[in-house]
Design an enzyme around this catalytic site. Structure first.
Site, PDB file in Angstrom:
ATOM      1  N   HIS A 191       0.838  -1.207   0.000  1.00  0.00           N
ATOM      2  CA  HIS A 191       0.000   0.000   0.000  1.00  0.00           C
ATOM      3  C   HIS A 191       0.863   1.244   0.000  1.00  0.00           C
ATOM      4  CE1 HIS A 191      -2.693   3.033   2.222  1.00  0.00           C
ATOM      5  NE2 HIS A 191      -3.209   2.882   1.019  1.00  0.00           N
ATOM      6  N   SER A 192       0.550   2.169  -0.893  1.00  0.00           N
ATOM      7  CA  SER A 192       1.084   3.521  -0.859  1.00  0.00           C
ATOM      8  C   SER A 192       2.609   3.514  -0.824  1.00  0.00           C
ATOM      9  CB  SER A 192       0.473   4.268   0.321  1.00  0.00           C
ATOM     10  OG  SER A 192       0.651   5.658   0.208  1.00  0.00           O
ATOM     11  N   ALA A 193       3.227   4.152   0.176  1.00  0.00           N
ATOM     12  CA  ALA A 193       4.679   4.197   0.258  1.00  0.00           C
ATOM     13  C   ALA A 193       5.299   2.832   0.481  1.00  0.00           C
ATOM     14  CB  ALA A 193       5.118   5.154   1.363  1.00  0.00           C
ATOM     15  N   GLY A 195       4.561   0.502  -1.509  1.00  0.00           N
ATOM     16  CA  GLY A 195       4.533  -0.098  -2.829  1.00  0.00           C
ATOM     17  C   GLY A 195       5.897  -0.546  -3.311  1.00  0.00           C
ATOM     18  N   GLN A 218       3.136   4.049  -4.258  1.00  0.00           N
ATOM     19  CA  GLN A 218       3.850   5.321  -4.322  1.00  0.00           C
ATOM     20  C   GLN A 218       4.232   5.612  -5.772  1.00  0.00           C
ATOM     21  OE1 GLN A 218       7.765   5.425  -2.364  1.00  0.00           O
ATOM     22  NE2 GLN A 218       7.133   7.334  -1.404  1.00  0.00           N
TER      23      GLN A 218
END
Length: 351
Positions: A191-193, A195, A218
């Site tokens: 998820h997100s950062a 990634g 990210q």
């Protein structure tokens, strides 16, 4: 929290925890442990899938983003257990249950404010500079003002990240490789950062990563990020390209126009594009919510991966009847329905 309907917890065959990626550094006070990543695992009594799922949280979060929701419901870890998957939930280096000290891990970025988090995750539609998709956000599970118990629970679990992005990604790659060396082949949900965990794990241990579900990773490619830049396209540290690239400057880039309104132009590689050979056999899904700011830019990540020879799909939740979600989809009202979609994708792509 009060008023939440509860199911009986899944029956486990095993559970526990460990750390991977432990380094030893000599300091004035003696030899210290540093750089470690915490891993919590749960194995269902009725296991229906041989491959376990590793869940990797985003920037200032921690593994609890998958363990439960701020309004008291079970999280994605429980949902995946109910679908018959063994689950490994990590706390990345210097976050959550992975101890942090500035002498060992470097300085932190600023702590997240209520204003920042409301604008990004909670109530983007109420912020003055709302992006167009923000008006579609309906799935936040509680109130949106400071003092609301659900918002306070969410904020209590968020914190700052190490300020050096290249250092963060180096820790991610080292710990990801160590985890796969210990548990064997796995599916990664990032998820997100977090990634970069998927790209770097597959690059370091290509035979061990069987699929990646990159939930709003990210990006977009080559973008500036807190603490640095995705100078290698997907990451702030080197990856293996074919033809090889010794420095980020050797990877040409060009701006590709957005394919439709309300999407943004994103950088991809200049043609002929270098390939990512260690990811060419790894099925990838980039998962995007309808009402997230990432809805405007995740197509750039898909374009970059496809251009580099990676078998990637773009799972836009609204195209599967899942409407109104923001960036923190794993804690929103319909989180179980989203988990079911992801489990179905894993089953189809790893059968």
């Amino acid at each position: 929290m009060d008023g939440v309907t509860r199911q009986a917890p899944p029956v486990l065959a095993d559970q526990g925890f460990f750390w991977v990626g432990v380094e030893r550094e000599e300091r004035a006070g003696g030899l210290m442990a540093a750089g470690q990543m915490f891993v919590q695992y749960m194995v269902p009594a009725v296991r229906q899938h041989a491959l376990p799922v590793v869940m990797v949280h985003g920037g200032g979060g921690q593994g609890l983003d998958y363990l439960g929701t701020p309004d008291g419901r079970p999280g994605w870890a429980t949902a995946f257990l109910r679908h018959g998957y063994a689950v490994y939930v990590v706390d990345r280096t210097a976050l959550g249950r992975s101890p942090y000290h500035p002498d060992l891990h470097g300085s932190l970025g600023p702590p997240p404010s209520y204003g920042l988090m409301r604008g990004r995750f909670v109530a983007p539609e109420l912020t003055p500079d709302a992006y167009p998709q923000a008006a579609l956000h309906t799935q936040w599970p509680g109130g949106t003002e400071p003092g609301d118990p659900v918002l306070d629970q969410f904020m209590a679990g968020q914190g700052p990240s190490v300020a050096d992005l290249a250092r963060v990604h180096a820790d991610i790659q080292r710990c990801a490789a160590a985890l796969l060396d210990r548990i064997g082949p796995a599916v990664l949900v990032t998820h997100s950062a977090g990634g970069s965990f998927g790209w770097l794990a597959a690059d370091a241990r290509p035979g061990q990563v069987r699929a990646i579900l990159a939930v709003e990773p990210q990006g977009p490619p080559f973008a500036a990020a807190p603490g640095g830049e995705l100078s290698w396209g997907l990451t702030a540290v080197p990856m293996r390209f074919d033809p090889p690239a010794a420095t980020p400057g050797e990877i040409g880039r060009e701006l590709r126009a957005a394919p439709r309104p309300y999407l943004q132009d994103c950088f991809v590689q200049a043609e002929p594009a270098r390939q990512l050979p260690n990811l060419r056999d790894v099925p990838v899904a980039v998962v995007t919510a309808e009402a997230s700011w990432k809805a405007a830019e995740d197509h750039g990540m898909v374009d970059f991966l496809r251009q580099a020879g990676v078998p990637v799909e773009h799972l836009r939740l609204e195209e599967h009847g899942l409407r109104g979600n923001g960036h923190m989809m794993m804690i929103e009202r319909n989180s179980d329905e989203i988990a079911a979609l992801l489990c179905d994708w894993i089953t189809r792509r790893t059968a």
